[in-house]
Motif scaffolding. Sequence first.
Motif, PDB file in Angstrom:
ATOM      1  N   HIS A 266      39.170  40.348  38.426  1.00 55.76           N
ATOM      2  CA  HIS A 266      39.596  40.184  39.817  1.00 55.76           C
ATOM      3  C   HIS A 266      41.107  39.946  39.850  1.00 55.76           C
ATOM      4  O   HIS A 266      41.645  39.184  39.026  1.00 55.76           O
ATOM      5  N   VAL A 267      41.780  40.579  40.797  1.00 55.78           N
ATOM      6  CA  VAL A 267      43.219  40.386  41.022  1.00 55.78           C
ATOM      7  C   VAL A 267      43.399  39.832  42.432  1.00 55.78           C
ATOM      8  O   VAL A 267      43.012  40.476  43.419  1.00 55.78           O
ATOM      9  N   ILE A 268      43.973  38.625  42.543  1.00 59.18           N
ATOM     10  CA  ILE A 268      44.208  37.975  43.833  1.00 59.18           C
ATOM     11  C   ILE A 268      45.680  38.140  44.188  1.00 59.18           C
ATOM     12  O   ILE A 268      46.566  37.704  43.445  1.00 59.18           O
TER      13      ILE A 268
ATOM     14  N   VAL B 149      45.440  31.373  46.696  1.00 57.46           N
ATOM     15  CA  VAL B 149      44.663  30.428  45.906  1.00 57.46           C
ATOM     16  C   VAL B 149      44.906  29.015  46.427  1.00 57.46           C
ATOM     17  O   VAL B 149      46.052  28.604  46.642  1.00 57.46           O
ATOM     18  N   LYS B 150      43.837  28.286  46.621  1.00 58.11           N
ATOM     19  CA  LYS B 150      43.926  26.902  47.069  1.00 58.11           C
ATOM     20  C   LYS B 150      43.823  25.925  45.908  1.00 58.11           C
ATOM     21  O   LYS B 150      44.575  24.962  45.826  1.00 58.11           O
TER      22      LYS B 150
ATOM     23  N   LYS C 104      35.513  27.410  38.467  1.00 60.19           N
ATOM     24  CA  LYS C 104      35.626  28.324  39.597  1.00 60.19           C
ATOM     25  C   LYS C 104      37.011  28.210  40.212  1.00 60.19           C
ATOM     26  O   LYS C 104      37.738  27.238  39.984  1.00 60.19           O
ATOM     27  N   ILE C 105      37.352  29.213  41.023  1.00 59.92           N
ATOM     28  CA  ILE C 105      38.641  29.254  41.701  1.00 59.92           C
ATOM     29  C   ILE C 105      38.386  29.409  43.192  1.00 59.92           C
ATOM     30  O   ILE C 105      37.584  30.232  43.625  1.00 59.92           O
TER      31      ILE C 105
ATOM     32  N   THR D 135      37.391  30.906  53.513  1.00 58.70           N
ATOM     33  CA  THR D 135      37.487  30.309  52.179  1.00 58.70           C
ATOM     34  C   THR D 135      36.395  30.888  51.294  1.00 58.70           C
ATOM     35  O   THR D 135      35.219  30.878  51.663  1.00 58.70           O
ATOM     36  N   LYS D 136      36.797  31.386  50.130  1.00 55.49           N
ATOM     37  CA  LYS D 136      35.863  31.980  49.189  1.00 55.49           C
ATOM     38  C   LYS D 136      36.059  31.347  47.820  1.00 55.49           C
ATOM     39  O   LYS D 136      37.025  30.622  47.573  1.00 55.49           O
ATOM     40  N   GLU D 137      35.137  31.646  46.911  1.00 57.81           N
ATOM     41  CA  GLU D 137      35.244  31.146  45.544  1.00 57.81           C
ATOM     42  C   GLU D 137      34.717  32.195  44.578  1.00 57.81           C
ATOM     43  O   GLU D 137      33.904  33.051  44.927  1.00 57.81           O
TER      44      GLU D 137
END
Length: 687
Positions: free
Chosen positions: A366-368, A403-404, A410-411, A424-426
């Motif tokens: 995954h690339v954020i 990113v929070k 997990k992120i 908000t996701k994780e």
Amino acid sequence: MRIGALQTVKAPVNRSLQPILPQWPRNISGRTRLRPHTCGSSHHCRPSTTTAWRRPLQPASNPAKRRLLRPISTKPLPHRRGPVFRFFYRSFAYTGGFILVVGGLVVGFFVYDASTYREDLSYTDIPVSKEALYPRRGGPKNLPIADTLVSDDDCPENTRAKTKPKLVVLGSGWGSVALLKQLNPEDYHITVVSPVNYFLFTPMLPSATVGTLELRSLVEPIRRIVQRVRGHFLRAEAVDVVLSERLLEVAQVDASGEERHFYLPYDKLVIGVGSTTNAHGVKGLENCHFLKTIEDAGKIRNKILQNLEHACLPTTTDDERRRLLSFVVSGGGPTGVEFAAELFDLLNEDLGRSFPKILRNEVSVHVIQSRGHILNTYDEALSKFAEERFAHDQVEVLTNSRVKEVRPDKILFTQKGENGETITKELPLGFCLWSTGVAQTDFCKRIAEKLEVQTNRHALETDTHLRLNGAPLGSVYAIGDCSTVQNNVADHLVTFLRTLAVEKGKDPEKINITFAEWRQVAQRVKKRFPQASDHLRRLDRLFEQYDKDRSGTLDFGELHELLIQIDSKLTSLPATAQRAHQQGQYLGRKFSKLAQAAPGMAANEVDYGDLDDAVYKAFEYHHLGSLAYIGNSAVFDFGGLSFSGGLLAVYLWRSVYFAQSVSFRTRVLLAMDWSKRAMFGRDLMNY
């Protein structure tokens, strides 16, 4: 007259030679005259197809006729060999030649290798200055001052350099190495201070994280580069600087493990210490990996392989396996994108050979990215191509996301929905790479706190001559990621107008400028700020656009508005290896010019004023293009000309970095690593 003897030939007469055969002597009746047999018999015989007659060569009076009389060889003609024989003959000949050439090279290598083993048991006394062994103390903290180094008397060249101006270079990155390669060894007493004793080829660092390239292929000993300019290297770290006394405070850990501090005097100081990763205030970054040094690449490689090994254990549950195989990259810039591409290549090309096939099905990358596209500094078409390529490779790109918090398992991140709402996701987390911009080092922060004019929180501000703003003029320079060139064209307006105002005897804020005078001001702006040249091409249009009262002149307010508009178009220079390399080359050339002009300035007692501007032009950055690897493909952006493609683009991408490599040694190692990956795959070992 006696006739020559008959000669027999084993091979048949070649018909192609018949036109040049001598004609048989004929009698009056037209018949061929017979010649006696060589056996001496009285019988006569006619010439057969297996015999040839030769007339004795008689001297001809005419030279032309003499040239026509040629002897005919009676040797048998060579037999034509078959194609099979010729094939094997040539194959053995080429093979033998190849073996001889390779054998000669191997023998030559061993001869050279044998010459590198030396035995020198003769020892002589090495002169060392007393000041180097027992340095004086002084400065604000009463620390030892290293006026002389222990290697200053190693050779006559070093001894002569003791009287030269002291040039201290901080860091061993792109800018520092480019500077060292441009310097003349006879001009300065050069000292390089860096906490690492190697130069790192940072653009290829993502390839080393997965084993495509070995770590040693990306580094070059900095001492080997320093030796070319007969300089000195200290493996230490700069912690502070006393600008008023031109003393650099250096910290070094000695053999006992204690940290020692001392001062290093300088006449010119070049700061090229780089930058650190920007945290952006996010919690849990201790659970992330960074990619700035060669040690970081080694840690990432070990972590990736460790997760793969743990995922194979029979005690690992399905949920735990999916978490271990979830790789997250925070940051969609060139570093994050290239790491994601290299990681996909490892999982796609080498994972199935040595690991259970179920791992390949459960791996996720995954690339954020906080912006709307990855590679947002590139052309938009290239960004979309990279996203399409990642979608094809099943690499998930999460744009408009921030990113929070990063937790061990997990992120947490926020993402904008279709209606603009924030969701908000994780994601499960087995590995996270943090690559989201740069920030100042502690050393740069200390310098910025001492200078009121340093208002930038991300980098040290310099003028267009790369001199540190606020420091004594011509003493401290900053290059690379730790610095930014301050444009502020409008703030220098009074400086540009002062010359014209003095000539007219008016206040600079009350002067009206004609078009001819505006051209003079524009030339000064271009000289002071070369990056503004592209925005000052059509001077007539700019003059007409900002002459709002149509008076044929520009007053102070109109000119100020014009320059503010130009200043807003000037963006900060990119924090890339390309920019640092150009800045290092620029400083090296300018320092050489200053050294050449020093005797004349000393004779005329000129030791004040803007000497840099008098000797050399301001720095001008030329963007040569950007490129990025995106997984068996590559994208290129050369000043508006974009190019993207498959393996052909990959080979071009490799060729560019191969040519930019710092030495022949690293080029050989790069070629060997690429060949090893093609033949044997990547090494799936961690240690």
